[in-house]
Design a protein around this motif. Structure first.
Motif, PDB file in Angstrom:
ATOM      1  N   UNK A 106       6.150 -15.060 -14.749  1.00 59.77           N
ATOM      2  CA  UNK A 106       5.281 -16.320 -14.607  1.00 59.77           C
ATOM      3  C   UNK A 106       4.070 -15.834 -15.414  1.00 59.77           C
ATOM      4  N   UNK A 107       3.586 -16.806 -16.366  1.00 60.19           N
ATOM      5  CA  UNK A 107       2.373 -16.306 -17.219  1.00 60.19           C
ATOM      6  C   UNK A 107       1.114 -16.587 -16.628  1.00 60.19           C
ATOM      7  N   UNK A 108      -0.097 -16.115 -16.975  1.00 58.04           N
ATOM      8  CA  UNK A 108      -1.389 -16.011 -16.487  1.00 58.04           C
ATOM      9  C   UNK A 108      -1.764 -17.552 -16.616  1.00 58.04           C
ATOM     10  N   UNK A 109      -1.362 -18.329 -17.794  1.00 59.46           N
ATOM     11  CA  UNK A 109      -1.682 -19.683 -17.862  1.00 59.46           C
ATOM     12  C   UNK A 109      -0.887 -20.570 -17.097  1.00 59.46           C
ATOM     13  N   UNK A 110       0.338 -20.490 -16.562  1.00 56.77           N
ATOM     14  CA  UNK A 110       1.170 -21.042 -15.322  1.00 56.77           C
ATOM     15  C   UNK A 110       0.448 -20.739 -14.132  1.00 56.77           C
ATOM     16  N   UNK A 111       0.320 -19.408 -14.019  1.00 54.24           N
ATOM     17  CA  UNK A 111      -0.415 -19.030 -12.813  1.00 54.24           C
ATOM     18  C   UNK A 111      -1.615 -19.774 -12.608  1.00 54.24           C
ATOM     19  N   UNK A 112      -2.641 -19.822 -13.497  1.00 52.95           N
ATOM     20  CA  UNK A 112      -4.093 -20.512 -13.546  1.00 52.95           C
ATOM     21  C   UNK A 112      -3.770 -22.166 -13.112  1.00 52.95           C
ATOM     22  N   UNK A 113      -2.755 -22.773 -13.839  1.00 53.96           N
ATOM     23  CA  UNK A 113      -2.333 -24.085 -13.621  1.00 53.96           C
ATOM     24  C   UNK A 113      -1.979 -24.307 -12.317  1.00 53.96           C
ATOM     25  N   UNK A 114      -1.246 -23.385 -11.706  1.00 54.47           N
ATOM     26  CA  UNK A 114      -0.896 -23.609 -10.189  1.00 54.47           C
ATOM     27  C   UNK A 114      -2.111 -23.603  -9.270  1.00 54.47           C
ATOM     28  N   UNK A 115      -2.690 -22.730  -9.700  1.00 54.57           N
ATOM     29  CA  UNK A 115      -3.905 -22.259  -8.640  1.00 54.57           C
ATOM     30  C   UNK A 115      -4.743 -23.262  -8.744  1.00 54.57           C
ATOM     31  N   UNK A 116      -5.122 -24.232  -9.890  1.00 59.20           N
ATOM     32  CA  UNK A 116      -5.749 -25.294 -10.013  1.00 59.20           C
ATOM     33  C   UNK A 116      -5.600 -26.281  -9.280  1.00 59.20           C
ATOM     34  N   UNK A 117      -4.123 -26.500  -9.210  1.00 61.28           N
ATOM     35  CA  UNK A 117      -3.424 -27.468  -8.512  1.00 61.28           C
ATOM     36  C   UNK A 117      -3.799 -27.552  -7.004  1.00 61.28           C
ATOM     37  N   UNK A 118      -3.753 -26.303  -6.535  1.00 61.99           N
ATOM     38  CA  UNK A 118      -3.729 -26.338  -5.321  1.00 61.99           C
ATOM     39  C   UNK A 118      -5.706 -25.884  -4.922  1.00 61.99           C
ATOM     40  N   UNK A 119      -6.462 -26.131  -5.811  1.00 61.91           N
ATOM     41  CA  UNK A 119      -7.652 -26.128  -5.620  1.00 61.91           C
ATOM     42  C   UNK A 119      -8.360 -24.874  -5.721  1.00 61.91           C
ATOM     43  N   UNK A 120      -7.777 -23.791  -6.335  1.00 58.70           N
ATOM     44  CA  UNK A 120      -8.416 -22.422  -6.528  1.00 58.70           C
ATOM     45  C   UNK A 120      -8.495 -22.228  -7.936  1.00 58.70           C
ATOM     46  N   UNK A 121      -9.887 -21.825  -8.165  1.00 60.78           N
ATOM     47  CA  UNK A 121     -10.331 -21.759  -9.671  1.00 60.78           C
ATOM     48  C   UNK A 121     -10.694 -20.541  -9.970  1.00 60.78           C
TER      49      UNK A 121
END
Length: 160
Positions: A24-39
């Motif tokens: 899982x790329x860091x971009x995909x991880x960042x997207x997921x984290x933002x979706x769950x409210x972690x920035x």
């Protein structure tokens, strides 16, 4: 932050790993984290992970580390006055509502609910799930969608 089990994380990982390469790329991880409210900024992710992608075991390790951070933050917040806890809960609910409100119109429709739960593989169409009945159960004004207060009622009922 609600703790996810290994099975939940595995389904999420598989869903994010679009090309099936086990990463899982860091971009995909960042997207997921933002979706769950972690920035996290990309710089923060890159410096904490030191790689351009994660395999499943590395994702588990990363999740455990941010869960620990969130637990420490939660413990600190619990030591404050109880009304601050209510504000924190309200903030968490607002963030969760935003995840489901895909059209950003202030409402959650059955298709938005279906879309988010299906993407996270938390609802299986084959199981006979009826998104409309889930909405109807908490739709107090019978408009066919959930506003924030109705969503809040649903979430607080589910939590208790």
């Amino acid at each position: 932050m609600s703790l996810l089990g290994t099975g939940d994380l595995c389904r999420i990982f598989e869903n994010l790993d679009k090309n099936g390469d086990g990463q899982v790329s860091l971009e995909e991880l960042k997207w997921l984290l933002e979706k769950i409210g972690i920035h996290y900024s990309m710089d923060e992710l890159e410096s904490s992970i030191n790689k351009s992608s994660l395999d499943f075991d590395e994702l588990l390790y990363f999740y455990d580390s941010i869960s620990s951070e969130e637990t420490v933050r939660s413990d600190e917040l619990e030591s404050r006055e109880s009304n601050e806890g209510d504000v924190d809960q309200e903030t968490d609910l607002v963030e969760a509502f935003k995840v489901f409100d895909l059209r950003d119109d202030g409402f959650i429709s059955w298709d938005e609910l279906q879309s988010v739960l299906s993407k996270l593989e938390l609802w299986d169409k084959r199981s006979g799930g009826d998104y409309n009945s889930m909405i109807r159960a908490y739709d107090t004004n019978n408009d066919g969608k959930l506003d924030f207060e109705e969503f809040k009622s649903m979430m607080l009922f589910t939590i208790s």
